[in-house]
Design a protein around this motif. Structure first.
Motif, PDB file in Angstrom:
ATOM      1  N   ARG A  37      30.512  35.883  37.538  1.00 38.44           N
ATOM      2  CA  ARG A  37      31.643  36.805  37.695  1.00 38.44           C
ATOM      3  C   ARG A  37      32.626  36.365  38.766  1.00 38.44           C
ATOM      4  NH1 ARG A  37      35.475  38.932  38.042  1.00 38.44           N
ATOM      5  NH2 ARG A  37      36.135  41.120  37.804  1.00 38.44           N
ATOM      6  N   VAL A  52      36.801  32.740  40.937  1.00 37.12           N
ATOM      7  CA  VAL A  52      37.711  33.464  41.831  1.00 37.12           C
ATOM      8  C   VAL A  52      37.545  32.989  43.270  1.00 37.12           C
ATOM      9  CG1 VAL A  52      38.321  35.731  42.737  1.00 37.12           C
ATOM     10  CG2 VAL A  52      37.741  35.480  40.326  1.00 37.12           C
ATOM     11  N   ALA A 111      36.564  37.921  33.982  1.00 36.72           N
ATOM     12  CA  ALA A 111      37.093  39.237  34.356  1.00 36.72           C
ATOM     13  C   ALA A 111      37.106  40.203  33.175  1.00 36.72           C
ATOM     14  CB  ALA A 111      38.513  39.087  34.910  1.00 36.72           C
ATOM     15  N   ARG A 170      39.096  44.326  40.245  1.00 34.52           N
ATOM     16  CA  ARG A 170      39.820  43.181  39.689  1.00 34.52           C
ATOM     17  C   ARG A 170      41.042  42.779  40.514  1.00 34.52           C
ATOM     18  NH1 ARG A 170      40.668  43.632  33.323  1.00 34.52           N
ATOM     19  NH2 ARG A 170      41.427  41.554  33.802  1.00 34.52           N
ATOM     20  N   HIS A 216      44.750  34.651  39.296  1.00 31.31           N
ATOM     21  CA  HIS A 216      45.658  34.306  38.205  1.00 31.31           C
ATOM     22  C   HIS A 216      47.008  33.839  38.749  1.00 31.31           C
ATOM     23  CE1 HIS A 216      43.643  35.158  34.425  1.00 31.31           C
ATOM     24  NE2 HIS A 216      43.087  36.223  34.968  1.00 31.31           N
ATOM     25  N   LEU A 244      38.864  32.379  34.144  1.00 31.03           N
ATOM     26  CA  LEU A 244      39.170  33.611  34.869  1.00 31.03           C
ATOM     27  C   LEU A 244      39.264  34.798  33.920  1.00 31.03           C
ATOM     28  CD1 LEU A 244      41.850  32.508  37.502  1.00 31.03           C
ATOM     29  CD2 LEU A 244      39.634  33.556  37.978  1.00 31.03           C
ATOM     30  N   ASP A 270      40.836  39.042  40.945  1.00 28.52           N
ATOM     31  CA  ASP A 270      41.140  38.321  39.703  1.00 28.52           C
ATOM     32  C   ASP A 270      42.644  38.151  39.511  1.00 28.52           C
ATOM     33  OD1 ASP A 270      38.363  38.184  38.702  1.00 28.52           O
ATOM     34  OD2 ASP A 270      38.560  40.344  38.642  1.00 28.52           O
ATOM     35  N   GLU A 271      43.403  39.212  39.777  1.00 26.03           N
ATOM     36  CA  GLU A 271      44.855  39.135  39.619  1.00 26.03           C
ATOM     37  C   GLU A 271      45.460  38.142  40.600  1.00 26.03           C
ATOM     38  OE1 GLU A 271      46.273  43.084  40.068  1.00 26.03           O
ATOM     39  OE2 GLU A 271      45.346  43.821  38.203  1.00 26.03           O
TER      40      GLU A 271
END
Length: 285
Positions: free
Chosen positions: A163, A167, A121, A37, A44, A117, A40-41
């Motif tokens: 998924r 991203v 995630a 992840r 964000h 997102l 993903d962070e």
């Protein structure tokens, strides 16, 4: 031997073995990337930065709109004539309303991307990714499951797209932002801030030139004439500069609308379609 036994080695299997190992490593790497992840962070953070930038541009536009509302009834005197500031600023005021709508759409798109997102995630998405990876690996290595390869492959591609699509599209989008869009947004926003400062000072009058009491009549008349001439030139230059600045602000607003539509809607959709085409290409696992 039963159907769960590992496939026996044949010349054909020997030929495909390096490819199978390569694809196996790729599938495991994709699965691990989804579980970690880190991407993903970062995505964000990208969305949060874009929302802040959109909010800043929206605040600049609303500030200009508020200033325009205050000075709409103000008139500039140029010699014996006067110019209605409200008429000069009406096109900008109308454009700000359209800009507000575009910014609402842009912020809504960014908020939707943030929600997507979070969904993609989630633990459920990662569990589905693990199951799809495991199923595909089984069809690649376990004898008697080859007939399910296409189904497992399609399922894996769909899960990977779900998924990682947002991203990856945001990652590509941020590259375009850094290379071109963010700099242009900053430039146009600065132009609008300059117009706001100009409109704020439109009610400030020019200081009159004092005429001393001890001056003679001829000197007093000469000073008054020079004062009137200088004031007329100053006012004429001020009106010309304001008209040019207003025209520039209209162009800036139009470019900002185009940039935010491109940044928050068109580019993400374009990158998503490109990734979809890439994932569902004729590459077999």
């Amino acid at each position: 031997m039963n159907n769960l036994d590992i496939a026996v080695t044949t010349p054909e299997n020997k030929t495909n073995l390096p490819v199978k190992w390569l694809m196996t490593v790729l599938i495991i790497a994709i699965t691990v990337l989804g579980l970690v992840r880190i991407a993903d962070e970062k995505a964000h953070t990208m969305v949060d930065d874009s929302i802040v930038a959109a909010g800043a541009s929206f605040a600049i536009a609303r500030t200009l709109d508020a200033v325009i509302s205050v000075v709409k009834s103000t008139e500039l005197s140029v010699g014996v004539a006067s110019i209605d500031i409200g008429e000069m600023l009406n096109p900008v005021s109308d454009l700000i309303n359209k800009f507000t709508w575009v910014m609402t759409l842009a912020v809504g798109s960014l908020a939707l991307q943030k929600i997507l997102l979070m969904m993609m995630a989630s633990k459920l998405a990662n569990i589905l990714l693990i199951l799809a990876s495991f199923a595909l690996l089984m069809t690649m290595w376990i004898r008697g499951t080859k007939q399910y390869r296409k189904i497992a492959q399609s399922a894996f591609k769909v899960i990977v797209l779900i998924r990682f699509a947002v991203v990856l599209s945001l990652g590509l989008n941020i590259m375009v932002d850094k290379l071109f869009i963010d700099e242009q947004i900053q430039r146009q926003s600065s132009q609008i801030e300059g117009v706001t400062a100009l409109v704020k000072g439109v009610q400030d009058g020019d200081a009159e030139l004092a005429v001393k009491a001890e001056q003679g009549f001829v000197d007093a008349m000469k000073a008054s004439w020079e004062n009137a001439t200088n004031k007329l030139k100053v006012e004429t230059d001020k009106v010309a500069y304001m008209q040019q600045s207003i025209e520039d602000s209209i162009i800036s607003f139009m470019e900002l609308m185009a940039l935010f539509l491109l940044k928050t809607i068109l580019l993400p959709i374009g990158f998503l379609l490109m990734l979809k085409q890439l994932v569902f290409s004729k590459i077999t696992l």
